[in-house]
Design an enzyme around this catalytic site. Structure first.
Site, PDB file in Angstrom:
ATOM      1  N   TYR A 170      72.928  13.589  62.295  1.00  0.00           N
ATOM      2  CA  TYR A 170      73.466  13.244  63.618  1.00  0.00           C
ATOM      3  C   TYR A 170      72.942  11.907  64.152  1.00  0.00           C
ATOM      4  CZ  TYR A 170      74.935  18.115  63.605  1.00  0.00           C
ATOM      5  OH  TYR A 170      75.514  19.315  63.277  1.00  0.00           O
ATOM      6  N   HIS A 187      77.788  11.195  69.739  1.00  0.00           N
ATOM      7  CA  HIS A 187      77.284  12.324  70.528  1.00  0.00           C
ATOM      8  C   HIS A 187      75.791  12.164  70.844  1.00  0.00           C
ATOM      9  CE1 HIS A 187      79.017  15.797  72.279  1.00  0.00           C
ATOM     10  NE2 HIS A 187      78.546  16.727  71.471  1.00  0.00           N
ATOM     11  N   ASN A 199      74.858  21.848  72.718  1.00  0.00           N
ATOM     12  CA  ASN A 199      75.497  22.888  73.517  1.00  0.00           C
ATOM     13  C   ASN A 199      74.518  23.851  74.181  1.00  0.00           C
ATOM     14  OD1 ASN A 199      77.749  21.632  72.573  1.00  0.00           O
ATOM     15  ND2 ASN A 199      78.442  23.314  71.301  1.00  0.00           N
ATOM     16  N   ASN A 225      80.129  19.729  76.728  1.00  0.00           N
ATOM     17  CA  ASN A 225      79.434  21.004  76.519  1.00  0.00           C
ATOM     18  C   ASN A 225      77.960  20.953  76.891  1.00  0.00           C
ATOM     19  OD1 ASN A 225      81.794  22.227  75.658  1.00  0.00           O
ATOM     20  ND2 ASN A 225      81.405  21.788  73.510  1.00  0.00           N
TER      21      ASN A 225
END
Length: 189
Positions: A16, A21, A67, A113
């Site tokens: 990631y 994000h 999340n 989220n």
């Protein structure tokens, strides 16, 4: 000394790193690097502390995944006795073009989220948030792949200037108030 909690949202793990994000992580990493400090592993988050003009900023990068970010924010708010009005969350936003940033004192999750989970866990949306534009150049149904996609070399290079603006806005928020911080950050691309 007045305490502030600055949560940069993202997902842990090498896969990631430098994704759209993870804009919150990227900004906090830039702030830590500019301040010659390192993040330490902590409960639900990696943390670092920075002092500025009588304010203490605890930077957190939740290790709970995007999340479930609310668990980390609530834990560190309680641990450090930080009032809700001194919480600032940094996240990505597909509704803004890359390079733009928007700060608000409160508001809805806008479908994000991470913000949604923080609002749900805290039972309030009255915390400051800085949304960093990542654009929305994706086909219908491809939103997840887009936000989890890597930033281009050009975008990564642009993150240095974006990070400086966000860090400056957070310092202004703590020293001169939300209105001045929002005016400074929201008027710039």
């Amino acid at each position: 000394m007045t305490n502030y909690l600055v949560a940069g949202l993202g997902n842990i793990g090498e896969e990631y790193a430098n994704t759209r994000h993870n804009m919150g992580f990227i900004v906090l990493d830039a702030w830590a690097q500019a301040s010659n400090i390192v993040f330490s592993p902590g409960r639900y988050a990696s943390t670092a502390e920075i002092s500025f003009k009588g304010r203490k900023f605890t930077l957190i990068k939740p290790t709970t995944y995007m999340n479930l970010s609310g668990k980390a924010v609530r834990y560190w708010m309680n641990e450090l006795n930080v009032p809700l009005e001194n919480v600032i969350v940094i996240c990505d936003d597909i509704n803004l073009p890359f390079g733009s940033a928007r700060m608000r004192k409160s508001g809805s999750s806008g479908g994000h989220n991470g913000l949604g989970n923080i609002t749900e866990i805290l039972g309030s949306q009255d915390y400051a948030r800085i949304r960093l534009g990542v654009g929305n150049d994706f086909a219908r149904g491809a939103q997840i792949d887009y936000v989890l996609g890597k930033l281009s070399d050009e975008e990564l290079a642009g993150m240095e200037e974006i990070s400086k603006k966000v860090i400056s806005a957070i310092k202004t928020y703590a020293t001169a108030g939300a209105e001045r911080a929002m005016t400074a950050l929201n008027s710039k691309k």
